[in-house]
Design an enzyme around this catalytic site. Structure first.
Site, PDB file in Angstrom:
ATOM      1  CG  ASP A   8      49.215  43.426  35.730  1.00 31.74           C
ATOM      2  OD1 ASP A   8      50.336  43.954  35.726  1.00 31.74           O
ATOM      3  OD2 ASP A   8      48.898  42.513  36.497  1.00 31.74           O
ATOM      4  CD  GLU A  39      47.580  38.335  36.498  1.00 31.86           C
ATOM      5  OE1 GLU A  39      47.680  37.116  36.633  1.00 31.86           O
ATOM      6  OE2 GLU A  39      47.286  39.104  37.412  1.00 31.86           O
ATOM      7  CG  ASN A  40      44.536  41.193  35.748  1.00 33.46           C
ATOM      8  OD1 ASN A  40      45.579  41.766  36.058  1.00 33.46           O
ATOM      9  ND2 ASN A  40      44.016  40.232  36.489  1.00 33.46           N
ATOM     10  CG  ASN A  67      47.538  36.429  40.621  1.00 37.95           C
ATOM     11  OD1 ASN A  67      48.085  37.354  40.016  1.00 37.95           O
ATOM     12  ND2 ASN A  67      46.409  36.595  41.273  1.00 37.95           N
ATOM     13  CG  HIS A  68      44.019  36.632  37.849  1.00 33.17           C
ATOM     14  ND1 HIS A  68      42.980  36.097  38.581  1.00 33.17           N
ATOM     15  CD2 HIS A  68      44.376  37.780  38.469  1.00 33.17           C
ATOM     16  CE1 HIS A  68      42.703  36.891  39.602  1.00 33.17           C
ATOM     17  NE2 HIS A  68      43.542  37.923  39.565  1.00 33.17           N
ATOM     18  CG  HIS A 153      52.241  38.679  38.287  1.00 29.56           C
ATOM     19  ND1 HIS A 153      51.764  39.723  37.540  1.00 29.56           N
ATOM     20  CD2 HIS A 153      51.166  38.187  38.977  1.00 29.56           C
ATOM     21  CE1 HIS A 153      50.462  39.853  37.737  1.00 29.56           C
ATOM     22  NE2 HIS A 153      50.081  38.944  38.621  1.00 29.56           N
ATOM     23  CG  HIS A 178      50.052  40.967  41.686  1.00 30.16           C
ATOM     24  ND1 HIS A 178      48.972  40.221  41.275  1.00 30.16           N
ATOM     25  CD2 HIS A 178      49.973  41.015  43.046  1.00 30.16           C
ATOM     26  CE1 HIS A 178      48.274  39.832  42.337  1.00 30.16           C
ATOM     27  NE2 HIS A 178      48.861  40.309  43.422  1.00 30.16           N
ATOM     28  CG  HIS A 180      46.352  46.048  38.746  1.00 34.85           C
ATOM     29  ND1 HIS A 180      45.044  45.682  38.472  1.00 34.85           N
ATOM     30  CD2 HIS A 180      47.106  44.982  38.396  1.00 34.85           C
ATOM     31  CE1 HIS A 180      45.020  44.443  37.998  1.00 34.85           C
ATOM     32  NE2 HIS A 180      46.267  44.002  37.956  1.00 34.85           N
TER      33      HIS A 180
END
Length: 273
Positions: A8, A39-40, A67-68, A153, A178, A180
């Site tokens: 991520d 996604e982040n 999820n983001h 994820h 996810h 990290h």
């Protein structure tokens, strides 16, 4: 084939690390395919079209999400016109975008990239195992795809490990994202699928999961509403997994973890140097 998967991207620190270092790594390691979870990437929450283009132009062949995915509302629109940006395949039918796509890489290889999201301790989506089955049935390894990369994820290590064993022999790489934090279990499973429970993140590791430390710590101490989480501002570290596959089968033959940057012990695929 030589495949690099990076975890991520978190905020500007992660973006800068990827954009500055990836072009050189593609050349140094003669990479065939690079997949990155993004996604982040936009301030820690979601991704914008400008950032997506920036990461692709730096050398990524595909970007996965999680999820983001919808934290930046513009993603609902531009994901439809960007086939290299993938959201989890187990979102309900009718969700914008795609969860799997056969990507023709810069080297001319055909790589099926699949993105799914776990259900333990996360949003209740459709069955990720069934979603992966459908994607792989439509594009089997060694027949249509030269390689298959699956980004799981998910929060629970058990769910990610189960997916790895479930797909062993049918995918080139199953890698978790996810949480990290890079795990130390990178390996080639008995059936020939490379696996790692979590690739970690591309971001500032002098942080709490990529975010500036003060607010997360305060939340644990006080349990009261506070300010918005903000990504760490220090130098970013690249974290992920490198995989080499057999040209005939598309299965993995060698694997190594990748950590390049401060705060973590550096490591890379020395068999490519």
């Amino acid at each position: 084939m030589r495949i690099l998967f990076l975890g991520d991207i978190v905020g500007r620190a992660g973006r800068s690390a990827v954009i500055e270092r990836l072009p050189g790594l593609r050349e140094r390691w003669n990479l065939d395919c690079v997949v990155i979870n993004g996604e982040n990437a936009a301030g820690g929450f979601g991704i914008t079209e400008a950032i997506c283009d920036e990461v692709l132009n730096a050398g990524a062949d595909a970007i996965t999400l999680g999820n983001h995915t919808w934290d930046q509302r513009e993603t609902l629109v531009f994901i439809e016109r960007q086939p290299r940006l993938l959201r989890p395949a187990n979102f309900p039918p009718g969700t914008p975008g795609r969860g799997a796509n056969l990507i023709e890489t810069r080297s001319g290889a055909r790589v099926l990239v699949v993105n799914v999201m776990g259900r333990l301790y996360m949003d209740a989506l459709d069955d990720p195992f069934a979603a992966v089955d459908q994607a792989l049935d439509d594009c089997p390894l060694g027949q249509v795809a030269d390689a298959i990369v699956v980004d799981v994820h998910a929060e629970a290590t058990s769910e990610k490990e189960a997916m790895g064993h479930y797909l062993d022999g049918r995918a080139s790489l199953v890698v978790g994202t996810h949480t990290h934090v890079p795990t130390a279990d990178h390996r080639v499973l008995p059936g020939g699928t490379a696996y790692m429970t979590d690739a970690g993140m591309c971001g500032d590791y002098d942080s709490v999961l990529g975010m500036q430390k003060e607010e997360p710590i305060r939340r644990f101490l006080q349990k009261t509403p506070g300010t918005r989480l903000e990504p760490g501002l220090g130098e970013g570290t690249l974290s992920g997994i490198a995989v080499e596959t057999d040209d005939r089968t598309g299965l993995a033959v060698r694997v190594a973890s990748v950590r390049l940057g401060p705060h973590l012990e550096e490591t890379w695929p020395q068999f490519w140097d």
